[in-house]
Design a protein around this motif. Structure first.
Motif, mmCIF file in Angstrom:
data_model
loop_
_atom_site.group_PDB
_atom_site.id
_atom_site.type_symbol
_atom_site.label_atom_id
_atom_site.label_comp_id
_atom_site.label_asym_id
_atom_site.label_seq_id
_atom_site.Cartn_x
_atom_site.Cartn_y
_atom_site.Cartn_z
ATOM 1 N N THR A 23 7.468 23.869 21.704
ATOM 2 C CA THR A 23 6.231 23.628 22.466
ATOM 3 C C THR A 23 5.038 23.446 21.540
ATOM 4 O OG1 THR A 23 5.978 26.032 22.688
ATOM 5 C CG2 THR A 23 7.034 24.858 24.505
ATOM 6 N N ALA A 24 4.998 24.167 20.429
ATOM 7 C CA ALA A 24 3.901 23.994 19.472
ATOM 8 C C ALA A 24 3.919 22.585 18.878
ATOM 9 C CB ALA A 24 4.003 25.039 18.371
ATOM 10 N N VAL A 25 5.122 22.099 18.546
ATOM 11 C CA VAL A 25 5.227 20.739 18.019
ATOM 12 C C VAL A 25 4.791 19.713 19.062
ATOM 13 C CG1 VAL A 25 6.874 19.003 17.206
ATOM 14 C CG2 VAL A 25 7.011 21.335 16.346
ATOM 15 N N ILE A 26 5.217 19.909 20.313
ATOM 16 C CA ILE A 26 4.829 18.988 21.383
ATOM 17 C C ILE A 26 3.317 18.990 21.577
ATOM 18 C CG2 ILE A 26 4.984 18.592 23.874
ATOM 19 C CD1 ILE A 26 7.853 19.608 23.755
ATOM 20 N N TYR A 27 2.729 20.188 21.614
ATOM 21 C CA TYR A 27 1.284 20.284 21.811
ATOM 22 C C TYR A 27 0.523 19.643 20.651
ATOM 23 C CZ TYR A 27 -3.377 22.227 22.291
ATOM 24 O OH TYR A 27 -4.747 22.365 22.398
ATOM 25 N N TYR A 28 0.946 19.906 19.425
ATOM 26 C CA TYR A 28 0.256 19.344 18.269
ATOM 27 C C TYR A 28 0.358 17.819 18.261
ATOM 28 C CZ TYR A 28 -0.877 18.223 13.417
ATOM 29 O OH TYR A 28 -1.440 17.674 12.292
ATOM 30 N N ALA A 29 1.534 17.294 18.573
ATOM 31 C CA ALA A 29 1.717 15.839 18.586
ATOM 32 C C ALA A 29 0.869 15.194 19.681
ATOM 33 C CB ALA A 29 3.186 15.505 18.786
ATOM 34 N N PHE A 30 0.858 15.814 20.867
ATOM 35 C CA PHE A 30 0.093 15.238 21.973
ATOM 36 C C PHE A 30 -1.411 15.298 21.694
ATOM 37 C CE2 PHE A 30 -2.030 15.317 26.093
ATOM 38 C CZ PHE A 30 -1.438 14.246 26.732
ATOM 39 N N SER A 31 -1.910 16.436 21.173
ATOM 40 C CA SER A 31 -3.337 16.554 20.882
ATOM 41 C C SER A 31 -3.768 15.574 19.789
ATOM 42 C CB SER A 31 -3.676 17.990 20.470
ATOM 43 O OG SER A 31 -2.993 18.339 19.279
ATOM 44 N N SER A 32 -2.931 15.417 18.765
ATOM 45 C CA SER A 32 -3.258 14.460 17.702
ATOM 46 C C SER A 32 -3.306 13.043 18.254
ATOM 47 C CB SER A 32 -2.224 14.549 16.569
ATOM 48 O OG SER A 32 -2.242 15.832 15.983
ATOM 49 N N LEU A 33 -2.362 12.714 19.136
ATOM 50 C CA LEU A 33 -2.340 11.376 19.739
ATOM 51 C C LEU A 33 -3.561 11.156 20.624
ATOM 52 C CD1 LEU A 33 -0.821 8.740 20.289
ATOM 53 C CD2 LEU A 33 0.369 9.901 22.157
ATOM 54 N N ALA A 34 -3.937 12.176 21.410
ATOM 55 C CA ALA A 34 -5.101 12.040 22.304
ATOM 56 C C ALA A 34 -6.382 11.856 21.499
ATOM 57 C CB ALA A 34 -5.204 13.278 23.199
ATOM 58 N N TYR A 35 -6.580 12.634 20.449
ATOM 59 C CA TYR A 35 -7.790 12.511 19.632
ATOM 60 C C TYR A 35 -7.835 11.173 18.904
ATOM 61 C CZ TYR A 35 -8.682 17.489 20.394
ATOM 62 O OH TYR A 35 -8.957 18.717 20.962
ATOM 63 N N SER A 36 -6.691 10.767 18.324
ATOM 64 C CA SER A 36 -6.689 9.510 17.577
ATOM 65 C C SER A 36 -6.912 8.315 18.510
ATOM 66 C CB SER A 36 -5.358 9.355 16.835
ATOM 67 O OG SER A 36 -4.269 9.295 17.750
ATOM 68 N N THR A 37 -6.442 8.430 19.772
ATOM 69 C CA THR A 37 -6.684 7.348 20.742
ATOM 70 C C THR A 37 -8.177 7.199 21.028
ATOM 71 O OG1 THR A 37 -4.520 7.705 21.755
ATOM 72 C CG2 THR A 37 -6.156 6.542 23.069
ATOM 73 N N GLU A 38 -8.865 8.327 21.199
ATOM 74 C CA GLU A 38 -10.311 8.277 21.447
ATOM 75 C C GLU A 38 -11.060 7.716 20.241
ATOM 76 O OE1 GLU A 38 -11.860 8.895 24.227
ATOM 77 O OE2 GLU A 38 -10.040 9.498 25.294
ATOM 78 N N VAL A 39 -10.650 8.099 19.026
ATOM 79 C CA VAL A 39 -11.310 7.586 17.818
ATOM 80 C C VAL A 39 -11.078 6.091 17.690
ATOM 81 C CG1 VAL A 39 -11.348 7.690 15.306
ATOM 82 C CG2 VAL A 39 -11.212 9.798 16.631
ATOM 83 N N ASP A 40 -9.840 5.625 17.963
ATOM 84 C CA ASP A 40 -9.548 4.191 17.889
ATOM 85 C C ASP A 40 -10.363 3.413 18.915
ATOM 86 O OD1 ASP A 40 -7.736 4.719 15.892
ATOM 87 O OD2 ASP A 40 -5.972 4.705 17.227
ATOM 88 N N GLU A 41 -10.552 4.009 20.063
ATOM 89 C CA GLU A 41 -11.364 3.344 21.100
ATOM 90 C C GLU A 41 -12.817 3.200 20.639
ATOM 91 O OE1 GLU A 41 -12.702 4.029 25.774
ATOM 92 O OE2 GLU A 41 -11.089 5.232 24.879
ATOM 93 N N LEU A 42 -13.354 4.241 19.981
ATOM 94 C CA LEU A 42 -14.723 4.154 19.469
ATOM 95 C C LEU A 42 -14.824 3.121 18.357
ATOM 96 C CD1 LEU A 42 -16.023 7.857 19.364
ATOM 97 C CD2 LEU A 42 -16.485 6.078 21.052
ATOM 98 N N ASP A 43 -13.806 2.985 17.536
ATOM 99 C CA ASP A 43 -13.813 1.956 16.491
ATOM 100 C C ASP A 43 -13.898 0.568 17.116
ATOM 101 O OD1 ASP A 43 -13.700 3.775 14.433
ATOM 102 O OD2 ASP A 43 -11.494 3.757 14.299
ATOM 103 N N SER A 44 -13.166 0.371 18.213
ATOM 104 C CA SER A 44 -13.212 -0.924 18.894
ATOM 105 C C SER A 44 -14.599 -1.178 19.484
ATOM 106 C CB SER A 44 -12.167 -0.956 20.014
ATOM 107 O OG SER A 44 -10.870 -0.773 19.488
ATOM 108 N N VAL A 45 -15.196 -0.125 20.064
ATOM 109 C CA VAL A 45 -16.553 -0.253 20.618
ATOM 110 C C VAL A 45 -17.547 -0.582 19.517
ATOM 111 C CG1 VAL A 45 -18.430 1.012 21.747
ATOM 112 C CG2 VAL A 45 -16.081 1.236 22.590
ATOM 113 N N SER A 46 -17.361 0.079 18.339
ATOM 114 C CA SER A 46 -18.283 -0.160 17.226
ATOM 115 C C SER A 46 -18.198 -1.606 16.754
ATOM 116 C CB SER A 46 -17.956 0.801 16.081
ATOM 117 O OG SER A 46 -18.756 0.525 14.955
ATOM 118 N N GLU A 47 -16.999 -2.147 16.640
ATOM 119 C CA GLU A 47 -16.837 -3.533 16.198
ATOM 120 C C GLU A 47 -17.453 -4.507 17.197
ATOM 121 O OE1 GLU A 47 -12.725 -4.151 15.551
ATOM 122 O OE2 GLU A 47 -12.575 -2.782 13.835
#
Length: 457
Positions: A23-47
């Protein structure tokens, strides 16, 4: 702690650790994916914002910034000195970001709230180079992650229920044969009767093998115990008879032997005969019962001269014809000469007792070395042959009593043959005679013999 409880506890703890790590691995993977998705979205907005800003230099910058303002976010433009040139933000965002951010994009915690951000250089309307910051609150993502933590914790707790139940069942399955083994041993200890474990025929696991091994051991112990009881019973019986005879003649001597010379001589002769028979039997019993015997001293023996010496001793001691035939000379074997002579003495003495004609000894090599002892006496019934080597077994008790045997000689011979790695075979026909074959093993203690020979040389 009982084994069953230990198995239950350790299996439960192991599964708890595995589920926690999973469960710790699942939570860490999901949280990392959720945060990186938001950052990638902001990069697209910035461009997109920079592209629009550069293509529309005459449009009010404030309108462009508000058009690309993220939900629950802010856009901030600062000059090289850190002064704010323009800032727009959602009404629900009141956080003040630091003036200088070293990283280009990522997540950060400001005033206790996590934000995703991205930075980029931009040419402002007055021609100066400024820093563009786009940030978005991750409170919704953090809320989802909080919900995920609760769901995973609940899933672990729910998963532990069948784990605890299965652990208890597994512990019972593993320890059931052990408990049955313990109960059987206690029952044997209380009752003194040998018992066996019930074994499941459909399985072929280690537990079944343990049960089969225990049953085999019980069968062996029961067989040895029965043989020991029979041995003690027969020995007691055999010793009782000569002691009774000796006691009877002693009382006869006491009553009238001193006055009657014939009675005295008869009594003394009987007592002496029974004493000699008891002595012989006790010596044979000791030889059979002894278990800490010295290892055979293996040496090369030339059978021709060895058998000739043995036969000569019998020819001088008894008024009988002991004939020797050696088909091949020299006939070399590796064996213990002392024990082999003792074995041959027993077989020759038996042949002498139960026959009145000549006795033939033949030594030959037929792939392996064989010594055959042939007599032309009473013979042994076919149904008695399998029991000849059993202790105290006598084919004809009345006839054996006449010859002085107690049924131990052939058993002792078999014991000696086992020590010397020899094989005994008996062929017999009633009223025609018996042939006993002593068959040598071709590879008996070859390594030991070589070591002894090297040491002596």
């Amino acid at each position: 702690m009982k084994l069953r409880n230990r198995i239950h506890l350790y299996s439960t703890l192991l599964m708890l650790v595995i589920l926690t790590i999973l469960t710790a691995v699942i939570y860490y993977a999901f949280s990392s994916l959720a945060y990186s998705t938001e950052v990638d979205e902001l990069d697209s907005v910035s461009e997109a914002l920079l592209s629009t800003f550069n293509a529309n230099a005459t449009v009010d910058p404030d309108e462009i910034l508000r058009a690309y303002l993220p939900v629950s976010g802010l856009i901030k433009v600062t000059d090289q000195d850190g002064r704010t040139l323009k800032s727009v933000q959602s009404p629900n965002v009141t956080t003040q970001f630091p003036g200088e951010i070293e990283e280009e994009s990522g997540t950060m915690v400001v005033e206790g709230e996590r934000f995703a951000f991205t930075t980029a250089p931009v040419i402002w309307s007055d021609g100066t180079i400024a820093d563009l910051l786009i940030a978005k609150s991750l409170s919704e993502v953090s809320g989802n992650l909080e919900t995920l933590r609760l769901v995973l914790a609940a899933a672990v707790l729910l998963a532990m229920i069948p784990v605890i139940i299965s652990g208890a069942v597994l512990a019972g399955i593993v320890t059931k044969p052990i408990a049955a083994l313990t109960n059987t041993m206690r029952s044997i200890q209380r009752s003194g009767n040998f018992q066996k474990l019930p074994v499941a025929e459909q399985s072929n696991d280690e537990l079944k093998q343990m049960g089969l091994t225990f049953n085999d051991m019980m069968a062996l112990l029961e067989e040895n115990y029965s043989k020991q009881e029979e041995f003690v019973s027969n020995a007691s019986h055999e010793l009782k008879t000569p002691l009774t005879i000796i006691g009877s003649y002693a009382r006869l001597l006491e009553r009238q032997g001193l006055d009657d010379e014939a009675v005295a001589k008869e009594s003394i002769a009987a007592i002496r005969a029974e004493t000699d028979r008891m002595k012989e039997m006790i010596e044979q019993l000791l030889l059979i019962a002894r278990r800490n015997e010295t290892a055979p001293e293996i040496k090369k023996v030339e059978l021709g001269s060895f058998l000739n010496e043995t036969i000569s001793a019998f020819n001088q001691s008894y008024e009988r014809d002991f004939l020797l035939e050696v088909e091949k000379e020299p006939l070399i074997v590796r064996t213990d000469a002392v024990k082999l002579k003792q074995l041959l003495y027993i077989l020759l003495d038996n042949a002498r007792k139960y026959s009145s004609d000549r006795i033939e000894v033949i030594a030959k090599a037929e792939g392996t070395t064989i010594i055959q002892i042939k007599d032309y006496g009473y013979g042994i019934p076919k149904d008695s042959l399998p029991y000849v080597f059993d202790r105290f077994y006598r084919v004809d008790k009345a006839r054996t009593r006449e010859t002085g045997g107690v049924g131990l000689g052939v058993s002792l011979a078999a014991h000696l043959a086992e020590l010397l790695d020899l094989r005994l075979e008996i062929e017999s026909i009633e009223d025609l005679g018996t042939t006993v074959s002593v068959i040598f093993s071709s590879n008996f203690n070859v390594a030991e013999v070589q070591l002894k020979e090297e040491g002596s040389s």
